[in-house]
Write a protein that holds these residues in place. Structure first.
Motif, PDB file in Angstrom:
ATOM      1  N   VAL A 119       0.835  -1.198   0.000  1.00 20.72           N
ATOM      2  CA  VAL A 119       0.000   0.000   0.000  1.00 20.72           C
ATOM      3  C   VAL A 119       0.873   1.253   0.000  1.00 20.72           C
ATOM      4  CG1 VAL A 119      -1.693   1.280   1.367  1.00 20.72           C
ATOM      5  CG2 VAL A 119      -1.955  -1.165   1.036  1.00 20.72           C
ATOM      6  N   LEU A 120       1.978   1.217   0.717  1.00 23.58           N
ATOM      7  CA  LEU A 120       2.911   2.341   0.738  1.00 23.58           C
ATOM      8  C   LEU A 120       3.474   2.617  -0.654  1.00 23.58           C
ATOM      9  CD1 LEU A 120       4.344   4.261   2.790  1.00 23.58           C
ATOM     10  CD2 LEU A 120       6.229   2.644   2.716  1.00 23.58           C
ATOM     11  N   PHE A 121       3.750   1.563  -1.416  1.00 22.39           N
ATOM     12  CA  PHE A 121       4.215   1.725  -2.790  1.00 22.39           C
ATOM     13  C   PHE A 121       3.189   2.507  -3.607  1.00 22.39           C
ATOM     14  CE2 PHE A 121       4.065   0.224  -7.187  1.00 22.39           C
ATOM     15  CZ  PHE A 121       5.349   0.523  -7.611  1.00 22.39           C
ATOM     16  N   PHE A 122       1.928   2.125  -3.495  1.00 22.96           N
ATOM     17  CA  PHE A 122       0.898   2.812  -4.268  1.00 22.96           C
ATOM     18  C   PHE A 122       0.627   4.222  -3.749  1.00 22.96           C
ATOM     19  CE2 PHE A 122      -0.041  -1.605  -5.464  1.00 22.96           C
ATOM     20  CZ  PHE A 122       0.089  -1.449  -6.837  1.00 22.96           C
ATOM     21  N   TYR A 123       0.785   4.445  -2.449  1.00 27.89           N
ATOM     22  CA  TYR A 123       0.658   5.809  -1.924  1.00 27.89           C
ATOM     23  C   TYR A 123       1.723   6.712  -2.542  1.00 27.89           C
ATOM     24  CZ  TYR A 123      -2.486   4.415   1.918  1.00 27.89           C
ATOM     25  OH  TYR A 123      -3.532   3.969   2.667  1.00 27.89           O
ATOM     26  N   ILE A 124       2.966   6.265  -2.524  1.00 28.41           N
ATOM     27  CA  ILE A 124       4.057   7.078  -3.052  1.00 28.41           C
ATOM     28  C   ILE A 124       3.912   7.275  -4.554  1.00 28.41           C
ATOM     29  CG2 ILE A 124       6.560   7.082  -3.449  1.00 28.41           C
ATOM     30  CD1 ILE A 124       6.849   5.871  -0.654  1.00 28.41           C
ATOM     31  N   LEU A 125       3.396   6.267  -5.236  1.00 24.80           N
ATOM     32  CA  LEU A 125       3.237   6.351  -6.687  1.00 24.80           C
ATOM     33  C   LEU A 125       2.042   7.201  -7.098  1.00 24.80           C
ATOM     34  CD1 LEU A 125       4.086   5.295  -9.528  1.00 24.80           C
ATOM     35  CD2 LEU A 125       2.494   3.417  -9.133  1.00 24.80           C
ATOM     36  N   LEU A 126       0.913   7.022  -6.460  1.00 19.83           N
ATOM     37  CA  LEU A 126      -0.326   7.600  -6.969  1.00 19.83           C
ATOM     38  C   LEU A 126      -0.756   8.916  -6.327  1.00 19.83           C
ATOM     39  CD1 LEU A 126      -2.439   4.369  -7.389  1.00 19.83           C
ATOM     40  CD2 LEU A 126      -1.213   5.656  -9.129  1.00 19.83           C
ATOM     41  N   LEU A 127      -0.379   9.177  -5.092  1.00 18.49           N
ATOM     42  CA  LEU A 127      -0.872  10.384  -4.439  1.00 18.49           C
ATOM     43  C   LEU A 127      -0.396  11.682  -5.103  1.00 18.49           C
ATOM     44  CD1 LEU A 127      -0.985   9.342  -0.694  1.00 18.49           C
ATOM     45  CD2 LEU A 127      -2.884   9.753  -2.250  1.00 18.49           C
ATOM     46  N   PRO A 128       0.856  11.791  -5.568  1.00 16.78           N
ATOM     47  CA  PRO A 128       1.202  13.021  -6.292  1.00 16.78           C
ATOM     48  C   PRO A 128       0.402  13.190  -7.586  1.00 16.78           C
ATOM     49  CG  PRO A 128       3.196  11.889  -5.650  1.00 16.78           C
ATOM     50  CD  PRO A 128       2.056  10.972  -5.346  1.00 16.78           C
ATOM     51  N   VAL A 129       0.121  12.085  -8.266  1.00 15.11           N
ATOM     52  CA  VAL A 129      -0.663  12.151  -9.496  1.00 15.11           C
ATOM     53  C   VAL A 129      -2.092  12.589  -9.180  1.00 15.11           C
ATOM     54  CG1 VAL A 129      -1.559  10.780 -11.414  1.00 15.11           C
ATOM     55  CG2 VAL A 129       0.782  10.448 -10.640  1.00 15.11           C
ATOM     56  N   LEU A 130      -2.661  12.045  -8.105  1.00 13.28           N
ATOM     57  CA  LEU A 130      -4.019  12.436  -7.727  1.00 13.28           C
ATOM     58  C   LEU A 130      -4.096  13.902  -7.322  1.00 13.28           C
ATOM     59  CD1 LEU A 130      -5.169   9.275  -5.754  1.00 13.28           C
ATOM     60  CD2 LEU A 130      -5.839   9.996  -8.051  1.00 13.28           C
ATOM     61  N   TRP A 131      -3.085  14.387  -6.599  1.00 11.10           N
ATOM     62  CA  TRP A 131      -3.053  15.797  -6.249  1.00 11.10           C
ATOM     63  C   TRP A 131      -2.910  16.673  -7.489  1.00 11.10           C
ATOM     64  CZ3 TRP A 131      -4.962  18.098  -2.358  1.00 11.10           C
ATOM     65  CH2 TRP A 131      -4.927  17.544  -1.081  1.00 11.10           C
ATOM     66  N   LEU A 132      -2.097  16.232  -8.438  1.00 12.32           N
ATOM     67  CA  LEU A 132      -1.927  17.006  -9.669  1.00 12.32           C
ATOM     68  C   LEU A 132      -3.232  17.056 -10.458  1.00 12.32           C
ATOM     69  CD1 LEU A 132       0.253  18.595 -11.134  1.00 12.32           C
ATOM     70  CD2 LEU A 132       0.812  16.540 -12.390  1.00 12.32           C
ATOM     71  N   LEU A 133      -3.939  15.940 -10.524  1.00  9.95           N
ATOM     72  CA  LEU A 133      -5.241  15.936 -11.196  1.00  9.95           C
ATOM     73  C   LEU A 133      -6.240  16.841 -10.476  1.00  9.95           C
ATOM     74  CD1 LEU A 133      -5.612  12.159 -12.086  1.00  9.95           C
ATOM     75  CD2 LEU A 133      -5.391  14.067 -13.697  1.00  9.95           C
ATOM     76  N   LEU A 134      -6.219  16.817  -9.145  1.00 11.71           N
ATOM     77  CA  LEU A 134      -7.113  17.664  -8.375  1.00 11.71           C
ATOM     78  C   LEU A 134      -6.777  19.143  -8.557  1.00 11.71           C
ATOM     79  CD1 LEU A 134      -9.460  17.574  -6.310  1.00 11.71           C
ATOM     80  CD2 LEU A 134      -7.713  17.678  -4.540  1.00 11.71           C
ATOM     81  N   LEU A 135      -5.498  19.486  -8.560  1.00 15.01           N
ATOM     82  CA  LEU A 135      -5.091  20.876  -8.783  1.00 15.01           C
ATOM     83  C   LEU A 135      -5.442  21.342 -10.191  1.00 15.01           C
ATOM     84  CD1 LEU A 135      -1.627  20.886  -6.987  1.00 15.01           C
ATOM     85  CD2 LEU A 135      -3.707  22.055  -6.245  1.00 15.01           C
TER      86      LEU A 135
END
Length: 141
Positions: A119-135
């Protein structure tokens, strides 16, 4: 020359993302992030929620910096940021810029890690992308 500036900026941001994510992981391991919600019945879920909040807040800063300074090539920049952070996470006990760090990080977290590491792998991988999409979505509104 612009590509070189993009790579240098992205690597500098990835160093910051690595440092912030290490702090977030340490805070959740100490149980200090959601200390009021620590559950003795479900410690894994509590730990995963703490990691989600900590790494989620840590991922907001690189996404915001990439969106602010490299809006034209934001997907290339965020990819370099994520790969640089994974490289540094994989090289905790090795030389910092060893290229095998990404392989070590993927092997230790995704393939041979427990459920928390995966889960930590996917957090590090996906959370910046999700924030970028949200921004990006917030800029359109």
């Amino acid at each position: 020359m612009n590509i070189i500036k993009l790579v240098i900026l992205s690597l500098c941001i990835s160093i910051g993302y690595y440092a912030l994510s290490i702090v977030a992981i340490g805070q959740s391991a100490a149980g200090n992030l959601l200390w009021r919600l620590n559950s003795s019945e479900f410690p894994l879920l509590s730990h995963l929620a703490q990691n989600f909040i900590g790494i989620g807040l840590a991922a907001l800063i690189p996404a915001f910096l990439v969106k602010s300074y490299e809006a034209a090539r934001q997907w290339i920049a965020i990819t370099i940021v994520i790969l640089g952070a994974m490289l540094l996470h994989g090289n905790i006990h090795y030389m910092p810029w060893d290229p095998m760090g990404i392989v070590r990080f993927v092997n230790n977290t995704l393939f041979y890690g427990d459920i928390g590491a995966k889960v930590l792998f996917f957090y590090i991988l996906l959370l910046p992308v999700l924030w970028l999409l949200l921004l990006k979505r917030m800029a359109r509104i």
